[in-house]
Design a protein around this motif. Structure first.
Motif, PDB file in Angstrom:
ATOM      1  N   GLU A 106      -9.116  -9.414  -0.290  1.00 56.08           N
ATOM      2  CA  GLU A 106      -7.960  -8.927  -0.325  1.00 56.08           C
ATOM      3  C   GLU A 106      -7.060  -9.264   1.074  1.00 56.08           C
ATOM      4  N   LYS A 109      -4.964 -12.433   1.074  1.00 58.46           N
ATOM      5  CA  LYS A 109      -3.494 -12.699   0.550  1.00 58.46           C
ATOM      6  C   LYS A 109      -2.645 -12.177   1.693  1.00 58.46           C
ATOM      7  N   SER A 112      -0.067 -15.145   2.908  1.00 58.47           N
ATOM      8  CA  SER A 112       0.864 -15.134   1.756  1.00 58.47           C
ATOM      9  C   SER A 112       1.958 -14.279   1.925  1.00 58.47           C
ATOM     10  N   LYS A 113       1.556 -12.982   1.961  1.00 58.66           N
ATOM     11  CA  LYS A 113       2.676 -11.935   2.151  1.00 58.66           C
ATOM     12  C   LYS A 113       3.632 -12.087   3.434  1.00 58.66           C
ATOM     13  N   ASP A 320       1.436  -8.326   6.998  1.00 56.67           N
ATOM     14  CA  ASP A 320       1.269  -8.141   5.691  1.00 56.67           C
ATOM     15  C   ASP A 320       1.528  -6.499   5.269  1.00 56.67           C
TER      16      ASP A 320
END
Length: 339
Positions: A106, A109, A112-113, A320
């Motif tokens: 997880e 990611k 990207s966030k 994030d």
């Protein structure tokens, strides 16, 4: 023949070598999950003791333990508070391993966030300026942004803004001595078509009048709300503050670290040799002139690789878990570790 002893630092290095996109905190978490798999612990007390021992080995073995310490701290806090209703301790260990591995997946990611959160803060037709002494590029669009050294999250955020956010900008890259990590940033962004130019670390103040915002990554965001990052970040933040330029830090939440330094010398990377005065007999052998480095290897050991940027110099932290003020980072850390 007895099985070889589990070497948690060797596993940590293997994980980093296998995938260069994995950050040090995540590699530390994955190494500790493997430690659980090899542990003979039969109680939670024994397991936490084994994890603390493994974390201690990682911190003392790594040249720069700040970032991986955050991952160790996060994972051990998770294990300590994990509900364990099962009577079978082996089942609990398997679940902890599964959860650790899932968290690592997880976490991939996170960048990207952060890239998406940053989009609205990069004005259209802006220029991002990194510093590095190489060949200059004359093409530039509108405003300007500055970053320092090499950061995977900054790299990804800028590539995302350029390729998917329809932002047009140029970049100055710091040379980032002594390792010259700005070269890596320069090459990556230039390859993607982003105009970049490279300047000396000592030219930051000279260039700041052309800069509209500063972007840096982080080794860790600390409980004070300050930032541990590649040496030079602090002086860039000071210059940005004096010029009234926003200074943004990009950091995945697994780099949030419960350390509260009061000065540069409270960082775990500081040791008595840094900024001390070496024996003159070892201070006179320079590296080849062609390398552009005027210091010998011994002399470099007397210089810091990481510095501490105080929270009052940081405008916002992009993570994030959201866009936070430095005070917000402190509040988030308190909540994360107190439940």
């Amino acid at each position: 023949m007895p099985a070889p002893a589990f070497d948690v630092y060797n596993v940590y290095c293997r994980i980093l070598d296998a995938d260069h996109s994995i950050s040090m905190p995540i590699a530390a978490i994955l190494a500790l999950t493997e430690l659980i798999a090899h542990s003979s612990a039969g109680t939670m007390f024994e397991l936490v003791s084994a994890l603390n021992g493994g974390a201690s080995i990682l911190k003392t073995s790594a040249p720069n333990p700040i970032s991986l310490s955050a991952g160790c701290e996060l994972f051990i806090a998770f294990v300590t508070t994990f509900p364990h209703e099962s009577d079978n301790f082996d089942d609990l260990k398997h679940e902890l391993i599964r959860q650790g591995q899932q968290y690592a997946r997880e976490a991939s990611k996170s960048r990207s966030k952060i890239s998406k959160l940053l989009l609205d803060f990069i004005p259209d037709e802006s220029v991002v300026r990194f510093y590095l002494r190489l060949r200059s590029v004359s093409i530039a669009y509108g405003q300007q942004i500055l970053t320092h050294a090499y950061s995977r999250v900054v790299e990804q955020a800028l590539l995302h803004a350029y390729q998917h956010g329809n932002k047009r900008f140029s970049v100055y890259v710091t040379e980032a001595r002594p390792l010259g990590l700005g070269v890596k940033t320069y090459e990556s962004l230039t390859k993607a078509g982003i105009p970049c130019t490279v300047i000396l670390d000592s030219a930051v103040a000279y260039a700041m009048e052309k800069v509209d915002l500063v972007l840096v990554g982080s080794e860790a965001v600390l409980e004070s709300g300050g930032l541990a990052n590649a040496v030079g970040s602090y002086q860039i933040a000071l210059i940005a503050k004096a010029a009234n330029i926003p200074f943004y830090a990009l950091a995945e939440s697994y780099k949030f670290h419960r350390t509260f330094p009061l000065s540069q010398y409270d960082l775990p990377t500081h040791h008595s040799k840094i900024l001390s005065f070496p024996d003159p007999s070892i201070a006179s052998t320079p590296i080849q002139a062609s390398s552009g480095n005027l210091m010998s290897k011994d002399q470099l050991e007397y210089n810091p690789g990481v510095d501490y940027t105080k929270p009052d110099l940081i405008t916002l932290v992009f993570s994030d878990v959201g866009i936070l003020t430095p005070e917000g980072v402190s509040q988030y850390l308190v909540g994360m570790f107190t439940g």
